[in-house]
Design an enzyme around this catalytic site. Structure first.
Site, PDB file in Angstrom:
ATOM      1  N   PHE A  65      37.208  35.407  47.186  1.00 35.36           N
ATOM      2  CA  PHE A  65      38.737  34.945  45.941  1.00 35.36           C
ATOM      3  C   PHE A  65      38.985  35.665  45.036  1.00 35.36           C
ATOM      4  O   PHE A  65      38.070  36.743  45.363  1.00 35.36           O
ATOM      5  CB  PHE A  65      38.069  33.506  45.297  1.00 35.36           C
ATOM      6  CG  PHE A  65      37.169  33.858  44.366  1.00 35.36           C
ATOM      7  CD1 PHE A  65      36.215  34.291  45.043  1.00 35.36           C
ATOM      8  CD2 PHE A  65      36.735  32.331  44.128  1.00 35.36           C
ATOM      9  CE1 PHE A  65      34.583  33.876  43.350  1.00 35.36           C
ATOM     10  CE2 PHE A  65      35.949  31.815  43.468  1.00 35.36           C
ATOM     11  CZ  PHE A  65      35.002  32.978  43.723  1.00 35.36           C
ATOM     12  N   GLU A  66      39.991  35.891  43.870  1.00 31.79           N
ATOM     13  CA  GLU A  66      40.024  37.245  43.936  1.00 31.79           C
ATOM     14  C   GLU A  66      40.449  38.695  44.705  1.00 31.79           C
ATOM     15  O   GLU A  66      40.144  39.840  44.354  1.00 31.79           O
ATOM     16  CB  GLU A  66      38.365  37.812  42.771  1.00 31.79           C
ATOM     17  CG  GLU A  66      38.172  36.569  41.886  1.00 31.79           C
ATOM     18  CD  GLU A  66      39.144  36.451  41.401  1.00 31.79           C
ATOM     19  OE1 GLU A  66      40.769  36.956  40.807  1.00 31.79           O
ATOM     20  OE2 GLU A  66      39.265  35.315  40.672  1.00 31.79           O
ATOM     21  N   GLY A  67      41.244  38.012  45.813  1.00 34.69           N
ATOM     22  CA  GLY A  67      41.508  39.347  46.701  1.00 34.69           C
ATOM     23  C   GLY A  67      40.286  39.487  47.371  1.00 34.69           C
ATOM     24  O   GLY A  67      39.078  39.579  47.099  1.00 34.69           O
TER      25      GLY A  67
END
Ligand code: FAD
Length: 623
Positions: free
Chosen positions: A441-443
């Site tokens: 997550f968060e890229g």
């Protein structure tokens, strides 16, 4: 207090002996703070993390989140935890007092959060509230600040960041959620968001979702995305809560770990009446959301660090307790006494691997936090730009390297535990499962690597990268001047920093020559190489300090390393000496055993091998 979460001695070393947190006291905006206050905060974070949070980790996983009548229920133990989290002021520690924060240095907040993130699934709830509030602080109207922001900074209301859609994950620009302007200036939203952390829960009475959507008629791609605030309950003029907004929770994901955190599918505007307010300018949503995403990326790094730290300390404890096998010197003798596994070279290898990587990651993240504090503590705009630029460069590294090291140290910790590492009675298998999501997550980590190579390396004509390299060289030169026993380590780190600088120049040359595929295909190896070199640098910087302190302690006691019997006793009997010797061991091990991998990566990148591009899709195999 037994603490198997974070080594407080190493925290104090980085905070005070390496970075000089106390030097901030007396400098605006930290002029009201003292070292006593900092120590008190950190002690309290340790007590709260060990006594209150740690017992809820397994509990939170076992109970998980449930969707009942369209509402998400979090694990029961999270309720008193959340109350005490807010009462204790762990939200908004470093925010300005004018918005309800305590104005503490960010570095102190990060150190506290390393402890609190032992229960990262829980921390996601208050963390997102604070991040979303910061977005409103930066880009919201006065009304939005009055109505929403302060309640979020205090934890009374929480927040989310809602970007991902079924067809728009890494490619956020492909999102299809739509916003329609209403005559009163508000908007209505329609669309589906997936994987939204804390999209619903029963910890707070209201949730303020920060949602990315495209206003009807706006350009395609990221240029046409705007940022909206979508409250769960609308807020009346007198501040009371009004109607339930028109969105539903379509489900919560069943995950491999991190189960105390509700990951929600959200359907907005099924009845055409989902109220939303624009935050900031139209079509600037993606740029504005980066404020929250950058903070969240550092938080992911802290999550990885907390996982690594807890995994290492649990492995260390186990290796001292578990009796198995004879000492190497007696291995042929079946009658030889059995020894704790910490005696075996292969276990010591795993322990030192974990120790050195965890300490390097801690120092890397704390260093970035300290750079943030320097931005706040200086009035010189050129200096501010320099400190801020280093944080910009370090952010994708902290996110992805933190996630990887968290996972890899947990993996090594399982190996130290043997069969028990795989068993739920011990904490490490949960740590490994929980922390895996940090790489996603968060890229994803792959996207972070592209950000590093495609944006951060060349940002401001490469100035941010150059500033960091110069700072690394400066600290290493100071190490050389001290002329203590760590000179060979310093020389090796200096050579590695030169390799990093050369690789930056090599990528710039590739771009000039139109060979874009070389840096793009090698983005992840480059990120790993950079993280390895930064780790080596920061550990050697620590070793130069540790060596000086060890020299003065040994001089006081009149012992030298040549007198090995008395030296061993001196190390065993003097906790600080053992600690400093441990720091030098971490740096030595890392320089000799891990750093050569950076050179190997540099060599492989420079071959400009394109086999991964050239191989035909069909040649990958069946299917
Ligand atoms: C537990 C959990 C919580 C989450 N919380 C949130 C949240 O709160 N808010 C939110 O908005 N989202 C959230 N997400 C979504 C998360 O950010 C995405 O899953 C992630 O960004 C990846 O998107 P994707 O799953 O669609 O994978 P994809 O984009 O399909 O990627 C699949 C693979 O392809 C690679 N890839 C894709 N595009 C490229 C490219 N252009 N170049 C190179 N490689 C590429 C990726 O790196 C990855 O390896 C959460 C996800 C999980 C699992």
């Amino acid at each position: 207090m037994k603490n198997y979460l974070v080594d407080p001695r190493d925290q104090l070393f980085v905070l005070y002996e390496q970075l000089g947190l106390d030097k901030l006291c007396g400098i605006e905006p930290f002029e009201d703070h003292t070292r006593e206050i900092f120590d008190m905060v950190l002690n309290e974070a340790e007590r709260y993390a060990v006594e209150v949070m740690e017992p809820t980790i397994k509990d939170g996983e076992d109970e998980g989140c449930r969707l009942e009548d369209g509402e998400v229920k979090v694990p029961k133990s999270f309720h008193p935890l959340y109350e005490r989290y807010c009462e204790g002021g762990w939200i908004s520690m470093s925010r300005e007092p004018s918005v309800g924060g305590q104005g503490l240095p960010y570095l102190l907040e990060v150190a506290s959060r390393e402890l609190l993130n032992c229960n990262a699934a829980f921390c996601a709830y208050p963390g997102l509230a604070e991040g979303a509030a910061h977005l409103i602080q930066q880009f919201g109207t006065e009304r939005q600040k009055n109505v929403y922001m302060e309640k979020m900074f205090s934890g009374a209301w929480s927040g989310t960041m809602a970007l991902t859609e079924p067809g728009a994950g890494s490619d956020v620009g492909a999102l299809t959620s739509t916003a329609k302007k209403q005559p009163d200036g508000s908007y209505t939203i329609t669309g589906t968001k997936i994987f939204i952390t804390g999209g619903d829960h029963d910890l707070t009475e209201n949730i303020i979702n920060m949602v990315l959507a495209r206003i009807e008629g706006a350009p395609a791609g990221t240029r046409g995305i705007s940022l909206f605030l979508v409250p769960k309950y609308l807020v009346n003029d007198d501040g009371s809560l009004g109607r339930r907004n028109d969105y539903t929770i379509g489900g919560i994901e069943q995950k491999m770990g991190f189960t105390g955190s509700a990951t929600c599918l959200m359907n907005f505007g099924d009845n055409g009446d989902c109220y939303a307010e624009l935050v900031g300018e139209e079509n600037k949503g993606m740029r504005n959301m980066f404020v929250l995403m950058n903070e969240a990326r550092i938080s992911v790094g802290i999550q990885g660090l907390a996982a690594a730290s807890r995994s290492y300390l649990n492995a260390l404890k186990y290796s001292r307790e578990r009796i198995q096998g004879a000492d190497l010197a007696n291995f042929r003798n079946p009658e030889a006494p059995r020894v704790p596994i910490i005696n075996h070279p292969d276990v010591r290898r795993m322990l030192l691997w974990m120790k050195s990587h965890t300490e390097a990651l801690r120092a890397m993240i704390y260093f970035a936090a300290w750079c943030e504090d320097m931005v706040r503590a200086t009035r010189d705009t050129v200096e501010q730009e320099k400190w801020h630029g280093m944080v910009e460069f370090l952010t994708p590294l902290i996110k992805s390297h933190g996630a990887d090291i968290g996972f890899q140290v947990a993996d090594q910790s399982i190996m130290v535990h043997g069969g028990y590492g795989y068993i739920k009675e011990y904490p490490v298998e949960q740590i490994l499962r929980d922390v895996k999501v940090a790489a996603i997550f968060e890229g994803t980590n792959g996207i972070q690597a592209l950000d590093l190579v495609g944006r951060k390396l060349g940002q401001k004509q490469g100035a941010h990268f150059a500033d960091l390299v110069e700072y690394m060289k400066k600290t290493l030169n100071t190490g050389m001047e001290s002329k203590n026993g760590v000179v060979p380590l310093v020389e090796a780190a200096q050579s590695a920093v030169n390799t990093l600088e050369e690789m930056g120049a090599f990528f710039a040359q590739c771009s000039k020559e139109g060979k874009f595929l070389v840096p793009i295909s090698n983005a992840s190896p480059f990120l790993n190489m950079t993280a390895t070199i930064i780790s080596a640098w920061i550990l050697v910087w620590q070793a130069t300090i540790a060596q000086q302190k060890l020299d003065s302690l040994s001089q006081e006691k009149g012992v030298t390393p040549d007198d090995w019997v008395n030296w061993a006793k001196f190390i065993d009997d003097t906790p600080d000496a053992a600690f400093y010797a441990g720091k030098i061991a971490s740096a030595t091990y890392f320089i000799k055993n891990i750093l050569p991998q950076a050179d190997a990566i540099a060599r492989s990148i420079k071959t400009e091998d394109m086999s991964l591009i050239e191989i035909a899709d069909s040649s990958f195999g069946p299917g």
